[in-house]
Design a protein around this motif. Structure first.
Motif, short mmCIF file in Angstrom:
data_model
loop_
_atom_site.label_atom_id
_atom_site.label_comp_id
_atom_site.label_asym_id
_atom_site.label_seq_id
_atom_site.Cartn_x
_atom_site.Cartn_y
_atom_site.Cartn_z
N PRO A 24 -59.90 28.69 -22.26
CA PRO A 24 -58.46 28.85 -22.12
C PRO A 24 -57.57 30.27 -21.18
CG PRO A 24 -58.48 28.82 -23.76
CD PRO A 24 -59.51 29.21 -23.59
N GLY A 25 -56.66 30.09 -20.52
CA GLY A 25 -55.49 31.25 -20.74
C GLY A 25 -54.84 31.61 -19.07
N HIS A 26 -55.43 30.89 -18.14
CA HIS A 26 -55.58 31.52 -16.40
C HIS A 26 -56.01 30.60 -15.33
CE1 HIS A 26 -59.63 31.66 -15.12
NE2 HIS A 26 -59.58 31.94 -16.04
N GLY A 27 -55.13 30.08 -15.03
CA GLY A 27 -55.12 29.15 -13.85
C GLY A 27 -54.18 27.55 -14.64
N THR A 28 -54.35 26.36 -13.54
CA THR A 28 -53.39 25.17 -14.26
C THR A 28 -54.20 24.25 -15.42
OG1 THR A 28 -54.61 24.13 -12.04
CG2 THR A 28 -52.53 25.16 -12.24
N PHE A 29 -54.83 24.95 -15.78
CA PHE A 29 -56.02 23.86 -15.94
C PHE A 29 -56.57 24.76 -17.40
CE2 PHE A 29 -57.21 23.13 -12.15
CZ PHE A 29 -57.26 21.75 -11.46
N THR A 30 -56.98 23.90 -18.38
CA THR A 30 -57.23 23.84 -19.94
C THR A 30 -58.44 24.84 -20.04
OG1 THR A 30 -58.29 22.13 -21.04
CG2 THR A 30 -55.91 22.32 -20.86
N GLY A 31 -59.26 25.00 -19.02
CA GLY A 31 -60.40 25.56 -19.37
C GLY A 31 -61.64 24.54 -20.34
N THR A 32 -61.41 23.80 -20.40
CA THR A 32 -62.30 22.53 -20.43
C THR A 32 -62.69 20.93 -19.57
OG1 THR A 32 -60.82 22.12 -22.12
CG2 THR A 32 -62.54 22.67 -22.87
N GLU A 33 -62.07 21.80 -18.41
CA GLU A 33 -61.71 20.34 -16.93
C GLU A 33 -62.88 21.22 -16.12
OE1 GLU A 33 -57.67 20.14 -16.39
OE2 GLU A 33 -56.97 19.16 -18.03
N ILE A 34 -63.03 19.71 -15.31
CA ILE A 34 -64.15 20.86 -14.15
C ILE A 34 -63.46 21.11 -13.53
CG2 ILE A 34 -63.94 18.01 -13.62
CD1 ILE A 34 -67.47 20.18 -13.30
N GLY A 35 -62.10 20.47 -12.86
CA GLY A 35 -61.59 21.36 -11.83
C GLY A 35 -60.86 23.24 -12.52
N HIS A 36 -61.20 23.00 -13.63
CA HIS A 36 -61.27 25.16 -13.77
C HIS A 36 -62.66 25.56 -13.31
CE1 HIS A 36 -60.44 28.85 -16.37
NE2 HIS A 36 -62.13 29.14 -16.26
N TYR A 37 -63.52 24.85 -12.95
CA TYR A 37 -64.88 25.54 -12.15
C TYR A 37 -64.76 25.76 -11.39
CZ TYR A 37 -67.18 25.30 -16.76
OH TYR A 37 -67.64 24.77 -18.75
#
Length: 66
Positions: free
Chosen positions: A24-37
């Motif tokens: 977590p810590g950057h972007g619009t996702f929490t870091g555990t969602e597929i959208g983050h990747y």
């Protein structure tokens, strides 16, 4: 495949998995969602490399069985 190649492949897989772990810590996702990747170029590149490697390994195993 000899033992040295297997060991190098295992070490490579361990190193790649450490890079691909979401945080977590950057972007619009929490870091555990597929959208983050999919939205982060760093994660997308590593995920793409792992997928390509998996496809190559599976194709080789399937062709050996036939």
């Amino acid at each position: 495949m000899n033992q040295v190649k297997k060991a190098l492949l295992a070490i490579s897989a361990l190193l790649l998995s450490g890079v691909a772990v979401a945080h977590p810590g950057h972007g619009t996702f929490t870091g555990t969602e597929i959208g983050h990747y999919l939205t982060s170029p760093v994660h997308f590149g590593v995920a793409l490399a792992v997928i390509v490697l998996a496809i190559v390994v599976l194709r080789k195993r399937i062709s050996k069985k036939v």
